[in-house]
Structures are given as structure tokens and as C-alpha cells.
Scaffold this motif. Structure first.
Motif, PDB file in Angstrom:
ATOM      1  N   UNK A   1      -1.133  -6.766   8.162  1.00 14.95           N
ATOM      2  CA  UNK A   1       0.783  -6.391   7.695  1.00 14.95           C
ATOM      3  C   UNK A   1       1.285  -5.145   7.628  1.00 14.95           C
ATOM      4  N   UNK A   2      -0.012  -4.379   7.507  1.00  9.55           N
ATOM      5  CA  UNK A   2       0.200  -3.040   7.408  1.00  9.55           C
ATOM      6  C   UNK A   2       1.146  -2.459   9.012  1.00  9.55           C
ATOM      7  N   UNK A   3      -0.466  -2.638   9.544  1.00  7.30           N
ATOM      8  CA  UNK A   3      -0.808  -2.558  11.243  1.00  7.30           C
ATOM      9  C   UNK A   3       1.137  -3.117  11.822  1.00  7.30           C
TER      10      UNK A   3
ATOM     11  N   UNK B   1       0.753  -1.023  -0.006  1.00  5.04           N
ATOM     12  CA  UNK B   1       0.688   0.015   0.139  1.00  5.04           C
ATOM     13  C   UNK B   1       0.909   1.274  -0.226  1.00  5.04           C
ATOM     14  N   UNK B   2       1.135   1.933  -1.339  1.00 12.27           N
ATOM     15  CA  UNK B   2       1.788   3.098  -1.137  1.00 12.27           C
ATOM     16  C   UNK B   2       1.131   3.969  -0.172  1.00 12.27           C
ATOM     17  N   UNK B   3       0.146   4.335  -0.544  1.00 14.71           N
ATOM     18  CA  UNK B   3      -0.550   4.890   0.648  1.00 14.71           C
ATOM     19  C   UNK B   3       0.308   5.019   1.750  1.00 14.71           C
ATOM     20  N   UNK B   4      -0.268   3.655   2.361  1.00 17.75           N
ATOM     21  CA  UNK B   4       0.318   3.792   3.695  1.00 17.75           C
ATOM     22  C   UNK B   4       1.536   3.984   4.075  1.00 17.75           C
TER      23      UNK B   4
ATOM     24  N   UNK C   1     -12.293  -2.703   0.377  1.00 15.13           N
ATOM     25  CA  UNK C   1     -11.303  -2.569  -0.342  1.00 15.13           C
ATOM     26  C   UNK C   1      -9.988  -2.666  -0.023  1.00 15.13           C
ATOM     27  N   UNK C   2      -9.082  -3.068   1.406  1.00 16.52           N
ATOM     28  CA  UNK C   2      -7.991  -4.080   0.765  1.00 16.52           C
ATOM     29  C   UNK C   2      -8.780  -5.740   1.692  1.00 16.52           C
TER      30      UNK C   2
ATOM     31  N   UNK D   1      -7.103   4.427   7.776  1.00 17.10           N
ATOM     32  CA  UNK D   1      -7.035   5.037   6.604  1.00 17.10           C
ATOM     33  C   UNK D   1      -7.146   3.810   6.670  1.00 17.10           C
ATOM     34  N   UNK D   2      -6.238   2.506   6.509  1.00 21.05           N
ATOM     35  CA  UNK D   2      -6.139   1.062   6.282  1.00 21.05           C
ATOM     36  C   UNK D   2      -7.047   0.612   6.929  1.00 21.05           C
ATOM     37  N   UNK D   3      -7.691   0.908   8.005  1.00 18.72           N
ATOM     38  CA  UNK D   3      -8.788   0.627   8.749  1.00 18.72           C
ATOM     39  C   UNK D   3     -10.078   0.906   8.289  1.00 18.72           C
TER      40      UNK D   3
END
Ligand SMILES: Nc1ncnc2c1ncn2[C@@H]1O[C@H](COP(=O)(O)OP(=O)(O)O)[C@@H](O)[C@H]1O
Ligand SMILES: [Mg+2]
Length: 706
Positions: free
Chosen positions: A395-397, A273-276, A387-388, A378-380
């Protein structure tokens, strides 16, 4: 002039005709200022003698009343010149900081890496450590990823790519847990080896640096060493090498780990996720801002703490070596108070530095954690909107805190880098001081030395002091025995130091067997001369070790024979441990006379063609002195001997006697010739003979000199 007269800066304590003692405001504790005032006053008309004492804050003036009638005015003018016009701080800084001294050239533009490279013999260990750190970082990134995947498996019922392999949900969790445990173990294992490798590398560099610095300092000029406090040099050779080790043991490992984590974690995040990734960078500018805001303040605090630490160290080392004086004057309470003051200042500055550093760490942590909220929200929201996947969210968290956390510690690394840079600067500075006295190339054969010594048109002054010798001549024929007598401070000991090339003369030549000593190899020259110095120094160790130091291949029998000649055998054998008696630091467990006899034995063992005895028997009783004289006259038969003594009876039988005063030989001849001349020597002789032989403090030249 009345006692007790007050002027703005001065207070006249005592005044006799031509001799006054003044208290000078602000002089106490400023040795450099005292030195400056002394040399300036020395040059003034009418001044015969001047002593400025930074310990007591007083100046003693001996002057010609006919020439000088207003001492207060003169003092005020000279003091004004140094205290008011010249910035005192600058004076002191010039004294304390070798960087600002003009007389010893050095450079300090070498970086810490240059310094390390200069002692690194092989880069193998460094590369091995770098590889291990990178490996351990890769392993350390695996656990958060697998943990994220385990959570995702538990919540979502299974990961598509693992389900594709036919694994059940439990099987997947089992497999991922296996990877998790395996990666953790691999991480621990590689981290251990990486840290060990860095420590090994760091302590190798520390060892090399310390040896190099010591070896360098050993070859520096006495004139340089005179001005440096041994505590300060010790602190550079020892403490600063330790700081370099700490730097190498921690910093590369930490920086490689942080950067690898950031780059690999970042790449992984960009991939999913580039935005994250971009959002997760938001705290960085805030953290940098906080760093810039606090950094200077913290650095200043640590600097203050360092200064207090140095002051404490100086006070302690000074007091420990001056313990007999402290006890003798019953100044224990006074010193206790001084130590308490110094220690509590150190305590406060340590607490202040720690408090600032903690506050900064907490604010940074807060900024980091607060900043992390943004990409997680945002990811949440993306996950809630479908969307994800849960997997991507998990993984992001798990990766984001690891990645940002890695950057969070870089400032601490930078501080460590800075404090190590200060240490490396001090080391580079000492290492770049070049001795001014150059070694000569000519070797001499010890056996072929005759021992003819000639001082030719010598001029010499200690750095920053007045000329001590100007156009000085002296010839000591080979195998003759001569005496140098004269007032304290007339330069007798200095002549012996010039002979050994401890200091460089400003003009003229010193010749040994018609060879300029500047052309001779130091080791050869110093091998030829045996000096029993006025200030006896014994090493902490046994009596045997101290005598044996004179010639390292000597046998026990030879050591004993030397001790016998120096009239030391008798008292050594009477000691419970004999030659194995420990002499204590600087030989303090022996009496002054015993120390002198051991140092005479040490030189007898060395057996040099030129022998110098600088007040070598001043502390032994008359009977022992006579016995030592007898031994020395036997020794002196086949070598050149220079004897410096205050008691004229000890040198009267020598071939030639030289009376030295104000940098000149004022009378020369045998004892009888000098008596016949009936001048200063004769007057001194009569005065000394008038005293009872056992009397202490026999009169010296000063008391009879017209
Ligand atoms: N290391 C030194 N640095 C600066 N001045 C020194 C040093 N050693 C001695 N002096 C000065 O040089 C003068 C001669 O000292 P010295 O040779 O020891 O005299 P002597 O042995 O005749 O008593 C004295 O005024 C002394 O203060
Ligand atoms: Mg002397």
C-alpha cells in the motif's frame, strides 16, 4: 550652411535659405521622441515650421533666417536635452506602456480572481465543477490502493479481513479486481464531467470578459485610442481572454486534484505508517529549492518569447495592411528578410524557453524519484524484519509516488497562474481606464433641432501637442451652409471632431441651439450630426450593408434613393453584383471616389439636421462632383451644412466662407466679399483659377499665404 556638414549627432542633408533637412542619429523608429523634438522645436524663436519624422529619422526645419542663424546649435541643444539627459528608454516606455501615462487614470491592483468574479453571474457551475473534480480525485486514489491489495493478496495468500468473509484467494483477487475496474471507470466518468464543467465555466467567463472589454473600449476617449495600437488592444481583448479561459479550464481542476490527492494520500499514509509519510516528504524541500533556482530563469525566457511574439505580430499586421506599399516600392525581399529575422529570433527564444523548462522538469523528476527511494527502503527493511505486513508495504509503495507526484506538478500550475496573472493585469488595466469625456444628461429631440452652432472662445490642443486653437470663435447660423478653407493642418477636421465631442476642449464652449454640447447625451448629439469624414472607412461587407449602416431601419428603396443622391447609383448598378458587391477590407476593392460616394450616401440616409462634408468629394471627377454638389445643395436647404474643401470652386456658392489659419479665422465672408477684400482668399482663388480645371494638385493656401 553647406550640405553634408557633419556634427556628432546630425547630418545636414539639404539646405535652402530658411529651409533645412537634417538626418538625426537615433531618431529612426522613435515616434515618441520625434513628437517631443517637434513640440520643443516649435516653441523656439525663429522656427516657422518643423517636421520630425521617425520613419526616415529626419527633421525638416523652416525658419526665419533673421532670427535664427545657427540651426545646428539649436538642434544639438534640443536633441541633447531629450536624448542625453532624459533616459531614452524611459521615454519609450512611457509611450508604449499605458501604465506610465499620466493622462489616463487607471488602477491595476485587481487580482485575477477579482477580475473573474466581476463577470461571473452565477457560481453554480463553479461549485458543480469543484464537486466533480473532488469526486474524480477520490476515485483516482482507489485504483493504486486496490492494486496494492491485489499484489499483497497474491503474495501473502489472502487478506485477513477478506478471508474472514470466507473468500478464497482467487475470490479476493476477483473482488479487488472488480473494485479496481469499477473505480477506474468511475474516475474516468467523473473526470470527463469535471473537465467539461470547468471548460464550460471557463468559456462562459472568457465570453463575458471579451464582451465587457470590447464594450468598455468602445466607450473610451479617442485621445486614448489614438495612442494605443489597435493590434495591442486586439491582443488584450482577444488573446488575454483566451489566456483566462485556459487558466480556468486547467488550473482549478489540477490544483483541487493535486491537493485532494496529497491530503487524502497523506492521511492514508499517516494512518498506516507516520514515519514513511515523513520520509516521503524529504524530496519536497529539494524540489522547492530547484524551483526557486530555475523559476526566475524560465520566467525570463517565457517573457522574452512573449516579447518576440508581440514583435512578430506587429510586423505581420503592419505588413499585411501595407501590402500595396510594399509591392509598389518592390520591397518584398527587404520585408521577407525582416520577417525571417523576426521569425528566427522567435524560433530561437521558443526553443530556449522549452529547453530550460524541460531541463527543470527532468531535474525535478529526478529529485522526486531519488527521494522516494528512502521511504521505500525503510518500509522494505521493516517488512523484511517482519515489523510490517506485505499488505502495508504494498500500500505504501503504491500511494507514495501518487502523493509526491501530485505535489510535483504544482510548480507548473504556479507558472500557468503567473502567465494568466499577466493577462489579467492587462485586461484589468484596460477595464480600469476611465473615459475623461463624460456623457451629458440632457436629451434632445431630433425633430426640434435647428442646427445653430457656435464655437465660443475655444482653446484646444491634442494631448502632448501644442495649442491648436486659442480663443477661437465661429458662429454657424441654423440652416446656413458654410465652408471652412485653409491649409492642411490648420485644424478644420479637428473642429468637426470637437463638435462630435471626440475630444474635450481645454476652454470655451461649443453650443448647439444655445445648449452646451457638454450637457448633451452623446448619442443624441451624434445622431444630430452627419459627418462624411476625410478618411472614409467602409466595413468589410456589401455596398448595401455599408449604406444601410446610416439608418438600420431603412428600406431598400431608401438605400437606393440615398445612393442616387450621392451619384453612386450609376456605378453600383454597373457592377456585376450591384448592391451585393463586397467592398473588401476598408473598402479597398472600390476606387477612392466610389468609396467617398458610398459614405455620402450613408450620411444622406441618416438624414441628420447638421451635415458635415470634410473633403468629401476630393477624389471624384469634376463632373460627378458638380452633380453631387447639386444634390447636396438640395439637401442643405433645410439643414446646417459645413463643407471643408480645398477646391474653392466647390464652395464659392455657399452662404459664408471662413478661411482658417493657425487656429484663427483670418477672413470671413461670401465668395464675392472675400474677392473684394483682395487678400489671401482672393490670391488663392486667382491661383486656382489660373490652373486648367482638370489639373491635379490644385494650389492651396500654403502656396499663396504671405
Ligand atoms: N488625433 C490626433 N492627435 C494628435 N494630433 C493630431 C490628431 N489629429 C490631427 N492632429 C494635428 O492637429 C493639427 C490639425 O489637424 P487637422 O484638424 O486634421 O487639420 P486639417 O483638417 O485642417 O488639415 C495637425 O497639425 C495634426 O497634425
Ligand atoms: Mg482635414
Amino acid at each position: 550652411m553647406k550640405n553634408g556638414r557633419v556634427t556628432s549627432l546630425l547630418y545636414c542633408r539639404s539646405a535652402l535659405p530658411g529651409r533645412e533637412r537634417w538626418d538625426v542619429a537615433n531618431l529612426r523608429g522613435k515616434p515618441f521622441l520625434a513628437q517631443q523634438l517637434e513640440s520643443e522645436l516649435h516653441c523656439r524663436m525663429g522656427i516657422i515650421e518643423v517636421k520630425a519624422n521617425a520613419m526616415t529619422g529626419r527633421i525638416l526645419l523652416v525658419f526665419d533666417q533673421q532670427v535664427l542663424n545657427n540651426t545646428a546649435e539649436l538642434l544639438r541643444e534640443v536633441i541633447d536635452h531629450f536624448v542625453a539627459r532624459i533616459d531614452e528608454k524611459l521615454l519609450e516606455a512611457r509611450h508604449a506602456d499605458p501604465k506610465n501615462r499620466q493622462d489616463f487614470e487607471h488602477q491595476d491592483n485587481e487580482s485575477i480572481l477579482d477580475l473573474i468574479r466581476s463577470v461571473e453571474h452565477s457560481s453554480t457551475l463553479r461549485w458543480k465543477a469543484t464537486g466533480l473534480t473532488s469526486l474524480s480525485t477520490i476515485f483516482s486514489l482507489t485504483p493504486p490502493i486496490t492494486l496494492g491489495l491485489i499484489m499483497a493478496t497474491a503474495v501473502s495468500g489472502g487478506l485477513p479481513f477478506l478471508s474472514g468473509l470466507g473468500l478464497s484467494q482467487l475470490g479476493q483477487i476477483g473482488l479487488l479486481s472488480g473494485v479496481f475496474v469499477g473505480a477506474n471507470m468511475a474516475n474516468t466518468f467523473s473526470e470527463y464531467h469535471a473537465k467539461m464543467a470547468w471548460q464550460q465555466y471557463a468559456s462562459t467567463i472568457e465570453h463575458e470578459l471579451r464582451v465587457k472589454a470590447y464594450s468598455h473600449v468602445q466607450h473610451l476617449d479617442m485621445a486614448y485610442l489614438d495612442h494605443e495600437s489597435s493590434g495591442q488592444i486586439l491582443s488584450v481583448i482577444h488573446d488575454d481572454s483566451v489566456k483566462i479561459r485556459e487558466f480556468l479550464g486547467q488550473l482549478p481542476d489540477s490544483v483541487i486534484d493535486r491537493l485532494t490527492t496529497f491530503v487524502l494520500g497523506g492521511l492514508f499514509l499517516i494512518y498506516i505508517s507516520p514515519v514513511s509519510f515523513l520520509l516521503s516528504l524529504v524530496p519536497l524541500p529539494v524540489m522547492m529549492f530547484i524551483y526557486r533556482r530555475y523559476h526566475k530563469q524560465i520566467a525570463k525566457r517565457y517573457m522574452e518569447q512573449g516579447e518576440k511574439q508581440q514583435a512578430m505580430r506587429k510586423l505581420l499586421s503592419n505588413n499585411l495592411s501595407g501590402m500595396p506599399t510594399i509591392k509598389g516600392f518592390s520591397r518584398e525581399d527587404y520585408e521577407q528578410q525582416r520577417l525571417m529575422d523576426s521569425s528566427s529570433e522567435l524560433q530561437h527564444s521558443t526553443t530556449a524557453a522549452f529547453a530550460d523548462a524541460m531541463r527543470y522538469a527532468d531535474i525535478t523528476k529526478f529529485a522526486m524519484v531519488a527521494g522516494l527511494g528512502l521511504p521505500i527502503i525503510y518500509a522494505g527493511s521493516l517488512m523484511i524484519m517482519g515489523k510490517i505486513s506485505v499488505t502495508v508495504f504494498m500500500l505504501q509503495s503504491f500511494i507514495m509516488p501518487k502523493m509526491i507526484g501530485a505535489m510535483g506538478g504544482l510548480d507548473h500550475d504556479y507558472d500557468l497562474y503567473q502567465s494568466s496573472t499577466a493577462a489579467s493585469k492587462r485586461l484589468s488595466q484596460i477595464l480600469s481606464v476611465q473615459p475623461k469625456i463624460r456623457n451629458g444628461a440632457q436629451h434632445i429631440d431630433l425633430a426640434s433641432v435647428h442646427g445653430d452652432l457656435r464655437f465660443e472662445e475655444i482653446s484646444f490642443s491634442y494631448p502632448g501637442a501644442n495649442e491648436l486653437f486659442e480663443n477661437f470663435h465661429l458662429h454657424i447660423p441654423a440652416r446656413s451652409s458654410v465652408a471652412l478653407v485653409g491649409t492642411t493642418g490648420s485644424g478644420k477636421s479637428t473642429l468637426t471632431r470637437l463638435l462630435l465631442r471626440f475630444y474635450e476642449i481645454n476652454g470655451g464652449r461649443v453650443l448647439l441651439d444655445e445648449m452646451d454640447i457638454c450637457d448633451l447625451d452623446f448619442n443624441d448629439l451624434r445622431q444630430v450630426i452627419g459627418l462624411v469624414s476625410q478618411d472614409v472607412f467602409l466595413f468589410h461587407g456589401t455596398i448595401y450593408e455599408n449604406i444601410h449602416y446610416g439608418r438600420l431601419d431603412a428600406t431598400m428603396e431608401e438605400v437606393m434613393a440615398a445612393a442616387k443622391m450621392a451619384e453612386a447609383l450609376h456605378f453600383i448598378e454597373a457592377l456585376p453584383d450591384g448592391f451585393d458587391t463586397i467592398v473588401g477590407e476598408r473598402g479597398q476593392m472600390l476606387s477612392g471616389g466610389q468609396r467617398q460616394r458610398i459614405s455620402i450616401a450613408r450620411v444622406i440616409l441618416k438624414n441628420p439636421p447638421i451635415l458635415i462634408l470634410d473633403e468629401a468629394t476630393s477624389s471624384v471627377d469634376n463632373e460627378t462632383e458638380a452633380a453631387i454638389q447639386h444634390s447636396i445643395s438640395l439637401l442643405a436647404k433645410d439643414r446646417s451644412t459645413i463643407v471643408i474643401a480645398h477646391r474653392l470652386s466647390t464652395v464659392r456658392h455657399l452662404d459664408q466662407l471662413y478661411l482658417i489659419d493657425h487656429g484663427q479665422v483670418i477672413e470671413a465672408g461670401t465668395h464675392e466679399q472675400l474677392l473684394e477684400m483682395d487678400k489671401t482668399y482672393a490670391a488663392l482663388w486667382k491661383l486656382q483659377m489660373g490652373e486648367r480645371p482638370e489639373a491635379q494638385g490644385l494650389p492651396t493656401l500654403a502656396s499663396v499665404h504671405p
